[in-house]
Design a protein around this motif. Structure first.
Motif, mmCIF file in Angstrom:
data_model
loop_
_atom_site.group_PDB
_atom_site.id
_atom_site.type_symbol
_atom_site.label_atom_id
_atom_site.label_comp_id
_atom_site.label_asym_id
_atom_site.label_seq_id
_atom_site.Cartn_x
_atom_site.Cartn_y
_atom_site.Cartn_z
ATOM 1 N N THR A 32 0.826 -0.910 0.091
ATOM 2 C CA THR A 32 -0.065 0.100 0.094
ATOM 3 C C THR A 32 0.949 0.937 -0.070
ATOM 4 O O THR A 32 1.774 1.512 1.044
ATOM 5 N N ARG A 33 0.545 2.158 -0.896
ATOM 6 C CA ARG A 33 1.618 3.438 -0.986
ATOM 7 C C ARG A 33 1.019 4.646 0.050
ATOM 8 O O ARG A 33 1.655 5.192 0.553
ATOM 9 N N TRP A 34 -0.289 4.721 -0.069
ATOM 10 C CA TRP A 34 -0.871 5.461 0.730
ATOM 11 C C TRP A 34 -2.504 5.304 1.129
ATOM 12 O O TRP A 34 -2.904 4.521 -0.143
ATOM 13 N N THR A 35 -2.997 5.919 1.919
ATOM 14 C CA THR A 35 -4.741 5.791 1.977
ATOM 15 C C THR A 35 -4.975 7.131 2.524
ATOM 16 O O THR A 35 -4.420 7.790 3.026
ATOM 17 N N ARG A 36 -6.026 7.691 2.056
ATOM 18 C CA ARG A 36 -6.509 8.841 2.362
ATOM 19 C C ARG A 36 -8.068 8.931 2.330
ATOM 20 O O ARG A 36 -8.743 8.341 1.607
ATOM 21 N N PRO A 37 -8.666 9.634 3.476
ATOM 22 C CA PRO A 37 -10.173 9.540 3.416
ATOM 23 C C PRO A 37 -10.862 10.450 2.376
ATOM 24 O O PRO A 37 -10.108 11.225 2.040
ATOM 25 N N VAL A 38 -11.997 10.090 1.869
ATOM 26 C CA VAL A 38 -12.747 10.923 1.047
ATOM 27 C C VAL A 38 -13.727 11.612 2.119
ATOM 28 O O VAL A 38 -13.685 12.724 2.184
ATOM 29 N N ASP A 39 -15.041 11.243 2.293
ATOM 30 C CA ASP A 39 -15.779 11.738 3.094
ATOM 31 C C ASP A 39 -16.816 10.804 3.985
ATOM 32 O O ASP A 39 -16.797 9.565 3.749
ATOM 33 N N ILE A 40 -17.495 11.266 5.210
ATOM 34 C CA ILE A 40 -18.287 10.240 5.599
ATOM 35 C C ILE A 40 -19.652 9.981 4.835
ATOM 36 O O ILE A 40 -20.055 10.948 4.387
ATOM 37 N N VAL A 41 -20.102 8.944 5.057
ATOM 38 C CA VAL A 41 -21.575 8.514 4.506
ATOM 39 C C VAL A 41 -21.285 9.115 2.727
ATOM 40 O O VAL A 41 -22.107 9.858 2.141
ATOM 41 N N THR A 42 -20.331 8.279 2.101
ATOM 42 C CA THR A 42 -19.924 8.686 0.673
ATOM 43 C C THR A 42 -19.789 7.399 0.037
ATOM 44 O O THR A 42 -19.354 6.587 0.368
ATOM 45 N N THR A 43 -20.019 7.517 -1.386
ATOM 46 C CA THR A 43 -20.056 6.504 -2.409
ATOM 47 C C THR A 43 -19.286 6.969 -3.484
ATOM 48 O O THR A 43 -19.789 7.379 -4.345
ATOM 49 N N PRO A 44 -17.969 7.242 -3.200
ATOM 50 C CA PRO A 44 -16.904 8.011 -4.199
ATOM 51 C C PRO A 44 -16.908 7.070 -5.793
ATOM 52 O O PRO A 44 -17.057 5.743 -5.434
ATOM 53 N N ARG A 45 -16.486 7.701 -6.522
ATOM 54 C CA ARG A 45 -16.330 7.334 -7.857
ATOM 55 C C ARG A 45 -15.025 7.492 -8.482
ATOM 56 O O ARG A 45 -14.764 8.932 -8.396
ATOM 57 N N PHE A 46 -14.173 6.960 -8.897
ATOM 58 C CA PHE A 46 -12.963 7.366 -9.795
ATOM 59 C C PHE A 46 -13.254 7.974 -10.964
ATOM 60 O O PHE A 46 -14.105 7.457 -11.903
ATOM 61 N N LEU A 47 -12.810 9.143 -11.347
ATOM 62 C CA LEU A 47 -13.020 9.860 -12.741
ATOM 63 C C LEU A 47 -12.003 9.849 -13.570
ATOM 64 O O LEU A 47 -12.040 9.570 -14.520
ATOM 65 N N GLY A 48 -10.657 9.359 -12.778
ATOM 66 C CA GLY A 48 -9.524 9.253 -13.609
ATOM 67 C C GLY A 48 -8.323 9.482 -12.871
ATOM 68 O O GLY A 48 -8.248 9.993 -11.822
ATOM 69 N N ALA A 49 -7.099 9.038 -13.584
ATOM 70 C CA ALA A 49 -5.907 9.133 -12.756
ATOM 71 C C ALA A 49 -4.747 9.519 -13.903
ATOM 72 O O ALA A 49 -4.789 9.157 -14.887
ATOM 73 N N ASP A 50 -3.900 10.184 -13.606
ATOM 74 C CA ASP A 50 -2.828 10.394 -14.418
ATOM 75 C C ASP A 50 -1.640 10.554 -13.516
ATOM 76 O O ASP A 50 -1.471 10.380 -12.040
ATOM 77 N N PRO A 51 -0.252 10.726 -13.949
ATOM 78 C CA PRO A 51 0.948 10.736 -13.297
ATOM 79 C C PRO A 51 0.920 11.635 -11.988
ATOM 80 O O PRO A 51 1.744 11.379 -11.036
ATOM 81 N N ASP A 52 0.351 12.621 -11.959
ATOM 82 C CA ASP A 52 0.274 13.695 -11.047
ATOM 83 C C ASP A 52 -1.174 13.785 -10.176
ATOM 84 O O ASP A 52 -0.811 14.035 -9.049
ATOM 85 N N THR A 53 -2.127 13.188 -10.485
ATOM 86 C CA THR A 53 -3.418 13.440 -9.847
ATOM 87 C C THR A 53 -4.338 12.431 -10.217
ATOM 88 O O THR A 53 -4.480 11.852 -11.083
#
Length: 144
Positions: A85-106
């Protein structure tokens, strides 16, 4: 190349894995989808596709309980070369997040808050620091 392998429908003991493949098609690594941030969520977004994002040697997945009102859903960044695991970070409470995309920076995530409009968050791909909150549409507005 990578694939998510799920256990058989009635197998409650085997954890799902992320399997990476070498250029010759052989299995390079089997990465158990377990996280200290909670259970990895494998939500299908369409026929046999999961809500994950990949960029280079990193896979981004979600962990935790999206309906918890005490612990936020987490983004988990996995190193495909080592399985760590490189890292973990919280999104929000009571959330169903969706990935929109990833690039080398973001890594871009639609927060999917159930009780209000949906902000888009940007996380630094290297360490998971939230770099931007792209906001949510004004209340009552509709996307065009």
């Amino acid at each position: 190349m990578a694939a998510i392998v799920q256990p058989r429908a009635f197998d409650k003991t085997t954890k799902p894995e992320l399997v990476t493949f070498a250029r010759d098609g052989s299995v390079a690594r089997r990465i158990p989808l377990a996280s200290s941030a909670g259970e990895i969520q494998l939500r299908e977004t369409s026929a046999s596709r999961f809500d994950t994002a990949f960029n280079g040697s990193t896979a981004y997945l979600l962990a935790g309980d999206p309906v918890s009102d005490t612990a936020p859903t987490q983004i988990v960044a996995l190193d495909l070369e080592t399985g760590a695991t490189r890292w973990t970070r919280p999104v929000d409470i009571v959330t169903t997040p969706r990935f929109l995309g990833a690039d080398p920076d973001t890594v871009y995530v639609l927060a999917g808050k159930a009780t209000r409009d949906m902000p888009i968050y940007a996380y630094d791909a290297k360490d998971g620091t939230r770099t931007q909150n792209l906001g949510a549409p004004p209340a009552g507005s509709r996307p065009s």
